[in-house]
Design a protein around this motif. Structure first.
Motif: not given
Length: 389
Positions: A224-242
């Motif tokens: 039920x949660x998500x990773x928004x801006x300024x999160x480690x997981x968000x950066x992992x997603x961005x590095x993976x091309x999302x």
């Protein structure tokens, strides 16, 4: 193991709502598992950064100021190290220093060889008695552990045990810096610097391979949660091309996400940790991601821990979302590895490491989480766990 992965994700969610470092004790969900990273949010002050790059960077005694503002003195190269959350343990394994680890939390049990170490976990956090019993020269504490058990950390310090607390961050660069820092604190400077360099090279090559690719909207969800801006997981997603849809929806940190936002975002890809499946609701079922089967399931221990294997999480996402770019990335990586083998190494010198500056502690919470969770929400999570055990 499946149960532990589920427990870990659950712990991460609950800790998300703990007050910032220095706040009220709470259970840690993606526990340090979602403590993200940035080179600014880590644990050493500017003077420490300068001392870390001096010629005798790996000498002892060594003094560093951690994220709590505490000056930590390490008198000699530590030979007995306790890690209170799995990210620090994983980092020790990744720099080849696992033999120095004498105590780990129960959530680090996925690492090979931890059965030979002490389990220092207690009810809702570390056990002071177990940690002291391990007779450590140094205790490494990710921010989520401190936020969930500040009083226990202070009890350890009262016994004269050096305890270093890391701050939260927001990127893979945080992880690289943390890797170097752990290498410095534990007398493994060269290994820490080398592993950090490998991480940075992988990230740079992924960015190179993705340079001309369009980035579809992605959404990370867990219980039920998500990773928004300024999160480690968000950066992992961005590095993976999302592109992080939660960040685009002005969600910052680790926050609950409702069905209305999910429908509005209509993510093309959904990223989930193991044992936290995509919710089977009309909102999620209506998304392009679910309808086209674009769900990326990532190892929980890689996706939700700010430690070196987080690069594997980014690679997993990249392989699913951009397979051709992923193949190019692998080719670039192979070429880089070949070049490094044929390059004549420079004369041996003492390795210098950088330790990032530590910002003032704020009340925004453990691993990037901010808002308080209601008793009802916690109870619901516990019930969910009970049903799945």
């Amino acid at each position: 193991m499946q149960r532990y992965a589920l427990l870990l994700s659950l712990l991460l969610v609950v800790a998300a709502f703990a007050p910032a470092i220095g706040g009220v004790a709470a259970v840690s969900p993606a526990a340090d598992h979602v403590a993200p990273g940035d080179d600014e949010a880590f644990g050493a002050t500017a003077p420490d950064r300068q001392s870390a790059v001096q010629a005798d960077a790996c000498s002892f005694p060594y003094v560093a100021t951690d994220a709590t503002g505490t000056e930590v003195t390490i008198d000699a190269d530590p030979e007995r190290i306790v890690t209170l959350n799995p990210s620090a343990a994983q980092t020790m394994w990744e720099i080849g220093a696992e033999d120095e680890v004498v105590g780990v939390s129960q959530y680090a049990s996925y690492l090979e060889g931890t059965d030979a170490t002490e389990n220092v976990s207690g009810p809702s956090g570390p056990s002071v008695e177990e940690v002291i019993g391990a007779d450590p020269d140094l205790v490494l504490v990710p921010s989520s552990s401190y936020g969930a058990a500040e009083d226990r950390v202070e009890q350890l310090r009262a016994q004269g045990i050096p305890v270093y607390v890391f701050g939260p961050g927001t990127s893979l660069e945080f992880v690289a810096n943390k890797t170097e820092l752990i290498g410095r604190l534990t007398g493994n400077c060269e290994a820490g610097a080398e592993r950090a360099a490998e991480m940075r090279q992988s990230v740079a090559l992924m960015e190179q391979a993705l340079d001309d690719e369009e980035r579809p909207v992605g959404l990370n969800v867990f219980f039920g949660y998500t990773s928004g801006a300024n999160t480690f997981i968000g950066d992992v997603m961005g590095t993976g091309g999302l592109r992080n849809g939660a960040a685009a929806a002005n969600i910052s940190g680790f926050k609950p996400i409702n069905d209305e936002v999910v429908v509005t975002l209509d993510p093309e890809w959904i990223v989930v940790p193991e044992n936290s499946p995509v919710p089977e609701t009309p909102a999620y079922n209506s998304t392009t991601a679910v309808q086209e089967g674009n769900v990326v399931v990532v190892d929980t221990n890689y996706l939700q821990q700010p430690a070196p294997r987080a690069v594997i999480a980014a690679e997993t996402i990249m392989q699913a979302v951009h397979p051709e770019a992923y193949d190019e990335y692998r080719q670039l990586q192979a070429q880089a590895d070949a070049d490094s083998i044929t390059t004549t190494p420079p004369p041996e010198t003492t390795t210098a490491t950088q330790t990032p500056d530590s910002p003032a502690t704020t009340a925004t919470g453990t691993p990037g989480f901010g808002a308080s969770v209601s008793v009802v929400a916690v109870a619901a999570l516990v019930m969910l766990l009970a049903r799945r055990q």
